[in-house]
Design a protein around this motif. Structure first.
Motif, PDB file in Angstrom:
ATOM      1  N   VAL A  91      24.104  42.575  30.818  1.00 30.04           N
ATOM      2  CA  VAL A  91      25.264  41.694  30.722  1.00 30.04           C
ATOM      3  C   VAL A  91      26.297  42.065  31.775  1.00 30.04           C
ATOM      4  O   VAL A  91      26.866  41.193  32.447  1.00 30.04           O
ATOM      5  CB  VAL A  91      25.886  41.762  29.314  1.00 30.04           C
ATOM      6  CG1 VAL A  91      27.203  40.982  29.257  1.00 30.04           C
ATOM      7  CG2 VAL A  91      24.909  41.211  28.271  1.00 30.04           C
ATOM      8  N   SER A  92      26.540  43.357  31.949  1.00 30.39           N
ATOM      9  CA  SER A  92      27.507  43.810  32.958  1.00 30.39           C
ATOM     10  C   SER A  92      27.113  43.354  34.349  1.00 30.39           C
ATOM     11  O   SER A  92      27.972  42.938  35.151  1.00 30.39           O
ATOM     12  CB  SER A  92      27.633  45.341  32.915  1.00 30.39           C
ATOM     13  OG  SER A  92      28.167  45.775  31.691  1.00 30.39           O
ATOM     14  N   ARG A  93      25.820  43.435  34.661  1.00 33.58           N
ATOM     15  CA  ARG A  93      25.372  42.987  35.984  1.00 33.58           C
ATOM     16  C   ARG A  93      25.603  41.492  36.157  1.00 33.58           C
ATOM     17  O   ARG A  93      26.010  41.047  37.232  1.00 33.58           O
ATOM     18  CB  ARG A  93      23.894  43.337  36.169  1.00 33.58           C
ATOM     19  CG  ARG A  93      23.631  44.808  36.420  1.00 33.58           C
ATOM     20  CD  ARG A  93      22.265  45.033  37.041  1.00 33.58           C
ATOM     21  NE  ARG A  93      21.185  44.682  36.138  1.00 33.58           N
ATOM     22  CZ  ARG A  93      20.625  45.544  35.281  1.00 33.58           C
ATOM     23  NH1 ARG A  93      21.059  46.793  35.225  1.00 33.58           N
ATOM     24  NH2 ARG A  93      19.633  45.150  34.511  1.00 33.58           N
ATOM     25  N   ARG A  94      25.354  40.706  35.130  1.00 34.45           N
ATOM     26  CA  ARG A  94      25.562  39.270  35.229  1.00 34.45           C
ATOM     27  C   ARG A  94      27.045  38.931  35.408  1.00 34.45           C
ATOM     28  O   ARG A  94      27.397  38.018  36.167  1.00 34.45           O
ATOM     29  CB  ARG A  94      25.006  38.571  33.986  1.00 34.45           C
ATOM     30  CG  ARG A  94      23.481  38.611  33.872  1.00 34.45           C
ATOM     31  CD  ARG A  94      22.791  37.893  35.035  1.00 34.45           C
ATOM     32  NE  ARG A  94      23.255  36.533  35.163  1.00 34.45           N
ATOM     33  CZ  ARG A  94      22.813  35.509  34.426  1.00 34.45           C
ATOM     34  NH1 ARG A  94      21.849  35.725  33.529  1.00 34.45           N
ATOM     35  NH2 ARG A  94      23.292  34.303  34.583  1.00 34.45           N
ATOM     36  N   VAL A  95      27.913  39.669  34.743  1.00 38.38           N
ATOM     37  CA  VAL A  95      29.345  39.445  34.922  1.00 38.38           C
ATOM     38  C   VAL A  95      29.757  39.783  36.342  1.00 38.38           C
ATOM     39  O   VAL A  95      30.558  39.066  36.972  1.00 38.38           O
ATOM     40  CB  VAL A  95      30.152  40.270  33.895  1.00 38.38           C
ATOM     41  CG1 VAL A  95      31.650  40.203  34.199  1.00 38.38           C
ATOM     42  CG2 VAL A  95      29.892  39.760  32.480  1.00 38.38           C
ATOM     43  N   ALA A  96      29.218  40.879  36.889  1.00 38.47           N
ATOM     44  CA  ALA A  96      29.529  41.253  38.275  1.00 38.47           C
ATOM     45  C   ALA A  96      29.074  40.183  39.249  1.00 38.47           C
ATOM     46  O   ALA A  96      29.661  40.030  40.335  1.00 38.47           O
ATOM     47  CB  ALA A  96      28.876  42.590  38.607  1.00 38.47           C
ATOM     48  N   GLU A  97      28.056  39.415  38.883  1.00 38.02           N
ATOM     49  CA  GLU A  97      27.568  38.318  39.725  1.00 38.02           C
ATOM     50  C   GLU A  97      28.364  37.031  39.531  1.00 38.02           C
ATOM     51  O   GLU A  97      28.120  36.036  40.210  1.00 38.02           O
ATOM     52  CB  GLU A  97      26.091  38.053  39.407  1.00 38.02           C
ATOM     53  CG  GLU A  97      25.175  39.214  39.767  1.00 38.02           C
ATOM     54  CD  GLU A  97      23.785  39.064  39.164  1.00 38.02           C
ATOM     55  OE1 GLU A  97      23.562  38.059  38.426  1.00 38.02           O
ATOM     56  OE2 GLU A  97      22.929  39.933  39.404  1.00 38.02           O
ATOM     57  N   GLY A  98      29.316  37.046  38.576  1.00 39.56           N
ATOM     58  CA  GLY A  98      30.167  35.876  38.372  1.00 39.56           C
ATOM     59  C   GLY A  98      29.936  35.101  37.097  1.00 39.56           C
ATOM     60  O   GLY A  98      30.580  34.069  36.866  1.00 39.56           O
ATOM     61  N   ALA A  99      29.026  35.565  36.246  1.00 38.76           N
ATOM     62  CA  ALA A  99      28.762  34.861  34.988  1.00 38.76           C
ATOM     63  C   ALA A  99      29.851  35.159  33.967  1.00 38.76           C
ATOM     64  O   ALA A  99      30.498  36.214  33.993  1.00 38.76           O
ATOM     65  CB  ALA A  99      27.404  35.270  34.432  1.00 38.76           C
ATOM     66  N   SER A 100      30.055  34.214  33.062  1.00 44.96           N
ATOM     67  CA  SER A 100      30.958  34.416  31.929  1.00 44.96           C
ATOM     68  C   SER A 100      30.160  34.899  30.727  1.00 44.96           C
ATOM     69  O   SER A 100      28.956  34.672  30.628  1.00 44.96           O
ATOM     70  CB  SER A 100      31.671  33.108  31.569  1.00 44.96           C
ATOM     71  OG  SER A 100      32.494  32.659  32.625  1.00 44.96           O
ATOM     72  N   VAL A 101      30.854  35.564  29.808  1.00 44.44           N
ATOM     73  CA  VAL A 101      30.232  36.023  28.572  1.00 44.44           C
ATOM     74  C   VAL A 101      30.815  35.232  27.410  1.00 44.44           C
ATOM     75  O   VAL A 101      32.031  35.041  27.314  1.00 44.44           O
ATOM     76  CB  VAL A 101      30.473  37.530  28.333  1.00 44.44           C
ATOM     77  CG1 VAL A 101      29.829  37.980  27.026  1.00 44.44           C
ATOM     78  CG2 VAL A 101      29.930  38.343  29.489  1.00 44.44           C
ATOM     79  N   LEU A 102      29.942  34.781  26.537  1.00 44.48           N
ATOM     80  CA  LEU A 102      30.347  34.096  25.312  1.00 44.48           C
ATOM     81  C   LEU A 102      29.810  34.866  24.118  1.00 44.48           C
ATOM     82  O   LEU A 102      28.607  35.127  24.030  1.00 44.48           O
ATOM     83  CB  LEU A 102      29.802  32.664  25.294  1.00 44.48           C
ATOM     84  CG  LEU A 102      29.816  31.938  23.944  1.00 44.48           C
ATOM     85  CD1 LEU A 102      31.245  31.806  23.410  1.00 44.48           C
ATOM     86  CD2 LEU A 102      29.140  30.576  24.058  1.00 44.48           C
ATOM     87  N   LEU A 103      30.710  35.240  23.219  1.00 43.08           N
ATOM     88  CA  LEU A 103      30.309  35.786  21.928  1.00 43.08           C
ATOM     89  C   LEU A 103      30.490  34.692  20.884  1.00 43.08           C
ATOM     90  O   LEU A 103      31.594  34.159  20.723  1.00 43.08           O
ATOM     91  CB  LEU A 103      31.167  36.995  21.545  1.00 43.08           C
ATOM     92  CG  LEU A 103      30.989  38.282  22.343  1.00 43.08           C
ATOM     93  CD1 LEU A 103      31.760  39.407  21.666  1.00 43.08           C
ATOM     94  CD2 LEU A 103      29.529  38.665  22.459  1.00 43.08           C
TER      95      LEU A 103
END
Length: 302
Positions: A91-103
């Motif tokens: 998840v951290s890598r995806r955020v670093a690539e610009g993705a958003s996180v949804l809980l």
């Protein structure tokens, strides 16, 4: 509707909000005590690090991507292969690539949020779900879309630029991506502690602004639709009805049909639209609005 501290902490002047905004127009609210500390980015980090979250409680959002792409990993628990545990490093890598996180549905597993959602749902007479979004700077988590719910957006961290469109003019609309979102009625940049109220069906989108990561809590107020009304009508018509389930003779079938129609005509004649609406909302509330519980396990039972 009730008027509790939770509702006042969201909207400030409750009577004014209900008279001017509720189910009508998108509104920016600046309450003095917004619930910004109920769930924070630190809570998000700790929840992911705990390692117990599974899909679909967690999703990553980016243009045209699978929300679970590259973030889940299998585990073996009690000799069972479980494929959908969320890997915090991925998840951290995806955020670093610009993705958003949804809980999703954090009221299911986060006690303070569960208490907030329950109290707000009690005030409004409707089930409330809670979602948490974290969006990197200058990114957009979702394209313009409609929610089948009224939403209170509580800005928790950073700033977010919102574009809100007009609400649907009738009941013939779909939730999800809005290819024709309608007229823009509001553009606003939310700062921490500010609340944006979105009426049910109003298309909207948002971009993390001011060069920093944005986090917000969405308190999603569900309401009923025609399917809920129809289900309640069916239960109401079937109540107090005793008929033979399988008449054999033609005369028996005709008699059963006549008794069924007469029963339903009588029942419907006694049912008002307001009673039907109230019964459908009560059924939805009973199904999805549960008080939070805290297990007491410290003392062994004898």
């Amino acid at each position: 509707m009730n008027d509790s501290m939770i509702l006042r902490n969201l909207v400030g002047d409750v009577p004014a909000f209900l008279a001017e905004s509720w189910r009508r127009v998108p509104t920016v609210l600046r309450p003095t005590q917004p619930p910004v500390g109920v769930f924070t980015v630190r809570d998000l980090e700790l929840s992911l690090a705990g390692g117990l979250l599974r899909a679909p409680y967690v999703a990553v959002l980016g243009a045209g991507e699978n929300p679970l792409d590259g973030i889940v990993a299998p585990r073996t628990v009690a000799d069972r292969h479980l494929p959908d545990y969320v890997d915090p490093e991925k998840v951290s890598r995806r955020v670093a690539e610009g993705a958003s996180v949804l809980l999703r549905n954090i009221e299911h597993w986060h006690a303070p949020t569960a208490a907030l959602a329950y109290e707000l749902g009690t005030d409004l007479g409707r089930p409330v779900e809670a979602f948490f979004f974290l969006t990197p700077a200058e990114r957009q988590a979702l394209p313009p879309h409609r929610d089948d719910a009224d939403v209170f957006v509580v800005q928790v961290q950073g700033q977010k630029e919102w574009t809100v469109h007009s609400t649907p003019t009738d009941g013939r609309w779909d939730r999800g991506r809005a290819e024709q979102p309608g007229q823009v009625v509001l553009r606003v940049r939310l700062a921490p502690g500010e609340v944006l109220y979105l009426p049910r069906g109003a298309a909207h989108s948002a971009v993390a602004a001011d060069g920093s990561t944005s986090a917000h809590l969405s308190l999603t107020v569900r309401d009923i639709g025609v399917a809920h009304l129809g289900a309640v009508v069916q239960r109401y018509l079937a109540a107090e009805l005793e008929l033979p389930p399988r008449p054999v003779e033609e005369t028996g079938l005709l008699d059963t049909a006549a008794r069924l129609l007469e029963h339903q005509r009588t029942r419907l004649a006694d049912l008002t639209p307001q009673e039907l609406l109230d019964a459908a909302r009560a059924a939805a509330l009973a199904l999805r609005h549960k008080p939070p519980t805290t297990p007491c396990l410290g003392e062994a039972r004898r």
